[in-house]
Design an enzyme around this catalytic site. Sequence first.
Site, mmCIF file in Angstrom:
data_model
loop_
_atom_site.group_PDB
_atom_site.id
_atom_site.type_symbol
_atom_site.label_atom_id
_atom_site.label_comp_id
_atom_site.label_asym_id
_atom_site.label_seq_id
_atom_site.Cartn_x
_atom_site.Cartn_y
_atom_site.Cartn_z
ATOM 1 C CE LYS A 1 28.383 -14.302 -2.097
ATOM 2 N NZ LYS A 1 29.616 -13.534 -1.822
ATOM 3 C CB SER A 2 26.019 -8.859 1.570
ATOM 4 O OG SER A 2 26.698 -8.781 0.355
ATOM 5 N NE ARG B 1 27.928 -5.851 5.172
ATOM 6 C CZ ARG B 1 28.472 -6.252 4.013
ATOM 7 N NH1 ARG B 1 28.378 -7.517 3.633
ATOM 8 N NH2 ARG B 1 29.124 -5.409 3.238
ATOM 9 C CB SER C 1 35.049 -1.342 -2.178
ATOM 10 O OG SER C 1 35.126 -2.570 -1.465
ATOM 11 C CG ASP D 1 28.050 -8.816 -6.697
ATOM 12 O OD1 ASP D 1 29.133 -8.394 -7.137
ATOM 13 O OD2 ASP D 1 27.822 -8.959 -5.479
ATOM 14 C CE LYS E 1 32.837 -6.851 -7.706
ATOM 15 N NZ LYS E 1 32.775 -6.382 -6.307
HETATM 16 C C1 S3P Z 1 30.081 -7.283 -1.045
HETATM 17 C C2 S3P Z 1 30.425 -6.137 -1.692
HETATM 18 C C3 S3P Z 1 30.611 -6.050 -3.145
HETATM 19 C C4 S3P Z 1 30.109 -7.288 -3.858
HETATM 20 C C5 S3P Z 1 30.465 -8.549 -3.164
HETATM 21 C C6 S3P Z 1 29.915 -8.557 -1.755
HETATM 22 C C7 S3P Z 1 29.849 -7.225 0.404
HETATM 23 O O1 S3P Z 1 31.965 -5.848 -3.410
HETATM 24 O O2 S3P Z 1 30.577 -7.307 -5.196
HETATM 25 O O3 S3P Z 1 29.950 -9.645 -3.865
HETATM 26 O O4 S3P Z 1 29.271 -8.164 0.980
HETATM 27 O O5 S3P Z 1 30.236 -6.223 1.027
HETATM 28 P P1 S3P Z 1 32.675 -4.417 -3.186
HETATM 29 O O6 S3P Z 1 33.476 -4.494 -1.943
HETATM 30 O O7 S3P Z 1 33.528 -4.230 -4.402
HETATM 31 O O8 S3P Z 1 31.592 -3.387 -3.072
#
Ligand code: S3P
Length: 430
Positions: free
Chosen positions: A23-24, A28, A167, A312, A339
């Site tokens: 997903k991340s 991006r 974060s 997560d 979250k």
């Molecule tokens: C994410 C970063 C994390 C994660 C989230 C996805 C990302 O949060 O918990 O599910 O894609 O950059 P943080 O911004 O608190 O690190």
Amino acid sequence: VTGRRLIAPHGALRGTLDVPGDKSISHRAFLLGTLCNGTVRVAQPLESADIACSRRLAEAVGARVHVSDDGYAIEGAGEHLVEPPDVLWCGNSGTTMRIGAGVVSHAPGVRVMTGDASLRRRPMRRIVDPLRAFGLQVTAANGGTRAPLVVSGGPTHATAFDLDTASAQVKSALLLAGGRTGVRVREPRQSRDHTERMLHALGARLSRDADGWWSLRPSPWSGTDLTVPGDLSSAAFWLVAASIHPGSDLVLPGVGLNPTRRGVIDALTMMGADITIEDAVDDVEPRGTLHVRHAELRGVHIDGDLALSCLDELPVLAVAAALAEGETVIADASELRVKESDRIARVARGLRAMGIEVEERPDGMVIEGGHFSGPRPRIDAEGDHRLAMAFAVAGGRHPEGVVLDHASSVATSYPGFFDDLAATIEEGTR
Ligand code: S3P
């Protein structure tokens, strides 16, 4: 209630599962791709409700998205972003809103960002204040702390940020907002580094000094080709499900093994899980095949850097802990409260409803391992996909199963989750 499901008790999970794309990294591809002068070709991205929000945001500010055989080609808008024609709907997605704010900082005109009730409860001051420091005008609900956000102007000068919370979303938003002026960012602990890896692949002038400061100097970003690995956060549900169901044996090919994201494998291994990694490939984003078999688990301490690298996955790790021998302590995880929902409170409540002793703490919880018992529990996953999947995994081991309300929230990150569950449960055990 939408999406009510009964998860009946079942036996072993067996077979091979291709978990959906990360997903991340998929977010991006669309978000960084928008700011490129070239094209980002992304293979095997996640197709889910969250990613659809990032795709729409990209198109709304001028990126062109072409569908290809195995994914998308995102033709960046470079220096020519356009004013979005309407409100930017970010749904349930913190990543779309926070990293997306860095993207739309470069668009002209007025940009309004909002999302669902869960997203409108999440902290946004962490991006509002830094965007103002770049010279943008930002207004936000609830005294500048919550969505909806209204953004105008653009970044006018380089800025440095010494963040007090790790974060990846905030770090990424700042790197993207600072793409034309330059920016320096440091975080207290290393959060996931997908943005840094992708920026390097795009030819950005990004470097890190000995004190942990990232510096990004202005330069055009080209395109790149990337293959999205399977999402370890989605694989985590199968790692736990196979570990807790006797006789299980699952193979999960092509899963992302980025070192800043691997905590769930380390934590489960400490608990005694039987997980091996095969066919590891080192690419922009490393990946490999995970092979997991049932094992007896024991309680552990999860805190510090380990907690951050499996934040997560803590809801499903808490399910593993509930069935492990002895006590598990989860600490240094207060971010879990902000979250998609307050995951500390809701995991503790859910496990208690399944007969487990849980002590809730401000930054985590203490779980006394045991067995699920009592009448069939009803768990509401409203607004939180990972709670739906964590309690679906748990339900298979409750003697009465579990009733899940709002189970359809899995569409945020794993639309095929229940199909994959049905496909791997061994014949005759449900
Ligand atoms: C994410 C970063 C994390 C994660 C989230 C996805 C990302 O949060 O918990 O599910 O894609 O950059 P943080 O911004 O608190 O690190």
